[in-house]
Design a protein around this motif. Structure first.
Motif, PDB file in Angstrom:
ATOM      1  N   ILE B  26       0.863  -1.177   0.000  1.00  0.00           N
ATOM      2  CA  ILE B  26       0.000   0.000   0.000  1.00  0.00           C
ATOM      3  C   ILE B  26       0.897   1.223   0.000  1.00  0.00           C
ATOM      4  CG2 ILE B  26      -1.738   1.294   1.270  1.00  0.00           C
ATOM      5  CD1 ILE B  26      -2.799  -1.290   2.367  1.00  0.00           C
ATOM      6  N   VAL B  27       0.732   2.038  -1.012  1.00  0.00           N
ATOM      7  CA  VAL B  27       1.501   3.278  -1.094  1.00  0.00           C
ATOM      8  C   VAL B  27       0.529   4.419  -0.846  1.00  0.00           C
ATOM      9  CG1 VAL B  27       2.909   4.740  -2.565  1.00  0.00           C
ATOM     10  CG2 VAL B  27       3.146   2.271  -2.697  1.00  0.00           C
ATOM     11  N   ASP B  28       0.782   5.184   0.211  1.00  0.00           N
ATOM     12  CA  ASP B  28      -0.177   6.175   0.668  1.00  0.00           C
ATOM     13  C   ASP B  28       0.415   7.574   0.533  1.00  0.00           C
ATOM     14  OD1 ASP B  28      -2.176   7.578   1.870  1.00  0.00           O
ATOM     15  OD2 ASP B  28      -1.894   6.726   3.877  1.00  0.00           O
ATOM     16  N   ASP B  29      -0.028   8.279  -0.485  1.00  0.00           N
ATOM     17  CA  ASP B  29       0.377   9.674  -0.726  1.00  0.00           C
ATOM     18  C   ASP B  29       1.878   9.876  -0.527  1.00  0.00           C
ATOM     19  OD1 ASP B  29       0.013  12.283  -1.461  1.00  0.00           O
ATOM     20  OD2 ASP B  29      -0.380  12.972   0.588  1.00  0.00           O
ATOM     21  N   SER B  74      -0.311   7.241  -4.797  1.00  0.00           N
ATOM     22  CA  SER B  74      -1.081   6.318  -3.963  1.00  0.00           C
ATOM     23  C   SER B  74      -1.584   5.179  -4.814  1.00  0.00           C
ATOM     24  CB  SER B  74      -2.298   7.007  -3.345  1.00  0.00           C
ATOM     25  OG  SER B  74      -1.920   8.081  -2.549  1.00  0.00           O
ATOM     26  N   PHE B  75      -1.407   3.952  -4.350  1.00  0.00           N
ATOM     27  CA  PHE B  75      -2.066   2.811  -4.984  1.00  0.00           C
ATOM     28  C   PHE B  75      -1.995   1.611  -4.049  1.00  0.00           C
ATOM     29  CE2 PHE B  75       2.336   2.523  -6.354  1.00  0.00           C
ATOM     30  CZ  PHE B  75       2.616   1.181  -6.170  1.00  0.00           C
ATOM     31  N   VAL B  76      -2.784   0.612  -4.363  1.00  0.00           N
ATOM     32  CA  VAL B  76      -2.788  -0.610  -3.568  1.00  0.00           C
ATOM     33  C   VAL B  76      -2.494  -1.774  -4.511  1.00  0.00           C
ATOM     34  CG1 VAL B  76      -4.148  -2.127  -2.095  1.00  0.00           C
ATOM     35  CG2 VAL B  76      -4.492   0.343  -1.994  1.00  0.00           C
ATOM     36  N   ALA B  77      -1.520  -2.618  -4.151  1.00  0.00           N
ATOM     37  CA  ALA B  77      -1.210  -3.799  -4.949  1.00  0.00           C
ATOM     38  C   ALA B  77      -1.628  -5.037  -4.177  1.00  0.00           C
ATOM     39  CB  ALA B  77       0.288  -3.858  -5.248  1.00  0.00           C
ATOM     40  N   TYR B  78      -2.106  -6.043  -4.912  1.00  0.00           N
ATOM     41  CA  TYR B  78      -2.655  -7.223  -4.253  1.00  0.00           C
ATOM     42  C   TYR B  78      -1.818  -8.455  -4.553  1.00  0.00           C
ATOM     43  CZ  TYR B  78      -6.657  -4.193  -3.650  1.00  0.00           C
ATOM     44  OH  TYR B  78      -7.459  -3.150  -3.297  1.00  0.00           O
ATOM     45  N   ALA B 110       3.549   7.278   3.214  1.00  0.00           N
ATOM     46  CA  ALA B 110       4.096   6.025   3.751  1.00  0.00           C
ATOM     47  C   ALA B 110       3.946   4.898   2.742  1.00  0.00           C
ATOM     48  CB  ALA B 110       3.383   5.650   5.039  1.00  0.00           C
ATOM     49  N   VAL B 111       4.781   3.904   2.914  1.00  0.00           N
ATOM     50  CA  VAL B 111       4.672   2.663   2.155  1.00  0.00           C
ATOM     51  C   VAL B 111       4.472   1.545   3.168  1.00  0.00           C
ATOM     52  CG1 VAL B 111       5.821   1.066   0.599  1.00  0.00           C
ATOM     53  CG2 VAL B 111       6.229   3.507   0.381  1.00  0.00           C
ATOM     54  N   TYR B 112       3.393   0.756   2.988  1.00  0.00           N
ATOM     55  CA  TYR B 112       3.176  -0.388   3.873  1.00  0.00           C
ATOM     56  C   TYR B 112       3.353  -1.652   3.040  1.00  0.00           C
ATOM     57  CZ  TYR B 112       0.833   3.252   6.554  1.00  0.00           C
ATOM     58  OH  TYR B 112       0.537   4.410   7.227  1.00  0.00           O
ATOM     59  N   THR B 113       4.095  -2.609   3.586  1.00  0.00           N
ATOM     60  CA  THR B 113       4.288  -3.832   2.828  1.00  0.00           C
ATOM     61  C   THR B 113       4.077  -5.046   3.708  1.00  0.00           C
ATOM     62  OG1 THR B 113       6.634  -3.859   3.323  1.00  0.00           O
ATOM     63  CG2 THR B 113       5.988  -2.836   1.263  1.00  0.00           C
ATOM     64  N   ASP B 114       3.824  -6.165   3.036  1.00  0.00           N
ATOM     65  CA  ASP B 114       3.667  -7.440   3.710  1.00  0.00           C
ATOM     66  C   ASP B 114       4.978  -8.190   3.501  1.00  0.00           C
ATOM     67  OD1 ASP B 114       2.805  -9.772   4.757  1.00  0.00           O
ATOM     68  OD2 ASP B 114       1.604 -10.358   3.031  1.00  0.00           O
ATOM     69  N   GLY B 115       5.748  -8.369   4.528  1.00  0.00           N
ATOM     70  CA  GLY B 115       7.054  -9.004   4.368  1.00  0.00           C
ATOM     71  C   GLY B 115       8.060  -8.022   3.815  1.00  0.00           C
ATOM     72  N   GLN B 116       9.206  -8.539   3.428  1.00  0.00           N
ATOM     73  CA  GLN B 116      10.288  -7.663   2.993  1.00  0.00           C
ATOM     74  C   GLN B 116      10.431  -7.702   1.473  1.00  0.00           C
ATOM     75  OE1 GLN B 116      12.458  -5.496   4.803  1.00  0.00           O
ATOM     76  NE2 GLN B 116      12.443  -4.984   2.639  1.00  0.00           N
TER      77      GLN B 116
END
Lengths: 306, 267
Positions: B26-29, B74-78, B110-116
């Motif tokens: 998740i990339v938020d602004d 901003s975008f969300v990757a799945y 911010a950038v939120y990620t699942d794992g590295q």
């Protein structure tokens, strides 16, 4: 720099992947996603470093091998470099300048000082470059950055292991021949203490070198000054004979002087030990490592920026 | 970094995961501001006297220029997404990828990620003076593989890279294509939740492109997410199920590859 109206419209029209309704931070929290940049807690960081022990060892060995791989004599330089160093300093200070002034077994005194000091000096210099000259690696792969300054220190330790063998042979071979005593068993202990201090110093300087860009210009002068203040060429107690003893103790508190003094105590029988030398050595090992490590770790997430 | 052993998913589980569309990145602004040193400004003369004057006048660090490379993305990757990132040179593609990888701290957002996430780039040089063999071992250790795992993966990496007998030569003797192939082979030896590929496939030959596309597909099936930066639009259209078009640090368009690439070509 505003986006043209049509571009915004395009983005919405082609919006096969529209943003969710809820705030993105909440969405991230709901799925347990974490910030990409976050400093791991100290315990976890230590565990990560332990997992990278093979990386540290392999990296140090590889650098030592590649350092001489272009020369004709190859790995022979690992022994030749310390030997030539000892020769140059002996001719300069022992013969030409005649700095002996009454120090018994001056060659051993001098060479011990140089080798022990060089270990700390090269660890600090290497540490200060360990992040800034590996930006490619830091930006490409994820690993605890502390592995780099530690690897540079381990590299110097490997080099020192060779130097120490040269040193022990020299001390016994050149007159007045020192005898091997039971105290020589303490050499690894001294090296362990010095290595602890060096890792701490290398880590602290790695952060400074990564953040302050003028470090590499300034550091050689600081190191030169440190070299002259550490009693490599002269005996600190002898130079300060006329001053009160506490000044000698303060001068001796210098970590480099401490480890040099300790090694001379072990190798040279006629050497008179300075006071409080063991407590100083242990203090610097523990304090240096803890403080350097903590200082480096505090900026973990900021390395590789720019 | 926990190297989680992912049990192979059954077909049904894969379907479920896809249906659920769990976000992985998740990339938020996001804003990224770079500092560049040594970029001389107009009244900057490169001599010692002017440097001294600058310090005396307390102008401080004038050689530093700030570059606003990513401006509010901003975008969300799945899970299971392969996202192509396109745009002109200097549009912020590589910067965005490095920020997702956690290698550049955000200026804001911010950038939120699942794992590295793991980044494979063209310039991700390992050690140029060491042999390919040494680089494989070092790269694997740095990614956190154990000695045993390195032994297991080693032949696989050499095979995949197709380097052959050059593996015993220093990496500085490699052509750019060979270097890129080796780096991709090393980085893809470990299963990543999120993999970012920056132009790394651009220099490979036809055979290698085919192999790497197969591997990317395999990673997507293992419910990973792949980001791919490339100037070769064919590769993106074949490999990706979504394309983000960056222009001047902002998202110009985000969606189906065919639509976005067509719009990009017409721009």
């Amino acid at each position: 720099m505003s986006q043209p109206e049509s571009a915004v419209a395009d983005a919405q029209a082609g919006g096969a992947s529209p943003l969710p309704e809820e705030p993105l931070a909440e969405l991230a929290a709901r799925y347990g996603l974490r910030r990409a940049i976050a400093r791991p807690p100290l315990g976890q960081y230590l565990r990560q470093l332990w997992e990278r022990r093979h990386f540290i060892r392999t990296y140090a060995t590889s650098r030592n091998v590649s350092k001489y791989s272009n020369s004709a004599l190859g790995q022979l330089w690992q022994v030749l470099t310390p030997l030539l160093n000892a020769g140059v300093y002996y001719v300069m200070f022992g013969v030409i300048l005649g700095a002996q002034n009454g120090i018994p077994n001056y060659p051993a005194f001098l060479i011990t000082g140089i080798f022990v000091f060089t270990y700390t000096q090269r660890s600090v210099l290497g540490g200060s470059r360990s992040i800034s000259s590996n930006l490619g690696l830091v930006r490409a792969l994820h690993f605890p950055r502390g592995a780099l300054p530690i690897a540079y220190t381990v590299q110097e330790l490997q080099q020192l292991a060779v130097s120490m063998c040269v040193l022990m042979v020299l001390v016994v071979a050149i007159p007045p021949h020192e005898t091997i005593t039971i105290a020589w068993l303490l050499i690894p202990v001294v090296l362990l203490l010095q290595t602890m201090f060096n890792i701490g110093a290398a880590m602290a300087m790695a952060r400074v070198g990564a953040m302050v860009r003028d470090t590499s210009q300034l550091l050689p002068f600081v190191m030169r000054f440190w070299l002259y203040a550490s009693g490599v060429f002269f005996s600190i107690p002898q130079k300060l004979e006329k001053f009160p003893e506490w000044i000698q103790v303060v001068m001796q508190f210098n970590p480099a002087a401490t480890y040099i003094e300790l090694m001379r105590d072990i190798l040279i029988e006629s050497h008179r030990p300075a006071p409080y030398i063991w407590p100083f050595a242990i203090f610097w090992a523990v304090f240096g490592l803890a403080a350097g490590f903590w200082y480096f770790w505090r900026a973990e997430e900021r390395y590789g920026r720019g | 970094m926990a190297d989680v052993k992912v049990a192979p998913l059954t077909e049904q589980e894969k379907q479920e995961r896809k249906a659920e569309r769990r976000p992985t990145v998740i990339v938020d602004d996001l804003h990224i501001v770079y500092r560049v040193y040594g970029a001389a400004s107009e009244h900057e003369k490169g001599n010692a006297a002017s440097a001294l004057m600058r310090i005396v006048r307390r102008q401080g660090r004038p050689q530093m220029t700030e570059v606003h490379a990513v401006k509010g993305v901003s975008f969300v990757a799945y899970h299971g997404d392969a996202i192509g990132v396109i745009g002109r040179n200097g549009s912020g593609k590589s910067t965005l990828l490095r920020a997702i990888a956690g290698l550049l701290p955000p200026h804001s957002g911010a950038v939120y990620t699942d794992g590295q996430p793991s980044l494979v780039g063209v310039n991700a040089a390992l050690m140029r003076d060491l042999t390919g063999e040494r680089n494989i071992v070092l790269g694997c250790y740095a990614m956190g593989l154990t000695q045993q795992q390195v032994k297991e993966k080693y032949d696989d990496i050499v095979d995949f890279s197709g380097i052959g007998k050059f593996i015993n030569l220093p990496m500085r003797t490699y052509s750019s294509g060979m270097g890129a192939r080796l780096r991709f082979a090393i980085a893809s030896a470990k299963s990543h939740d999120v993999m970012l590929i920056d132009e790394a496939l651009a220099t490979g030959d036809r055979e290698f492109k085919r192999k790497s596309q197969k591997r990317i597909k395999q990673m997507r099936e293992e419910a990973g997410t792949v980001f791919l930066v490339a100037h070769n639009l064919d590769v993106i259209e074949e490999t990706c199920n979504r394309v983000i078009w960056l222009h001047d640090g902002k998202i110009r368009m985000d969606g189906d590859p065919h639509t976005v690439i067509e719009a990009y070509n017409n721009a």
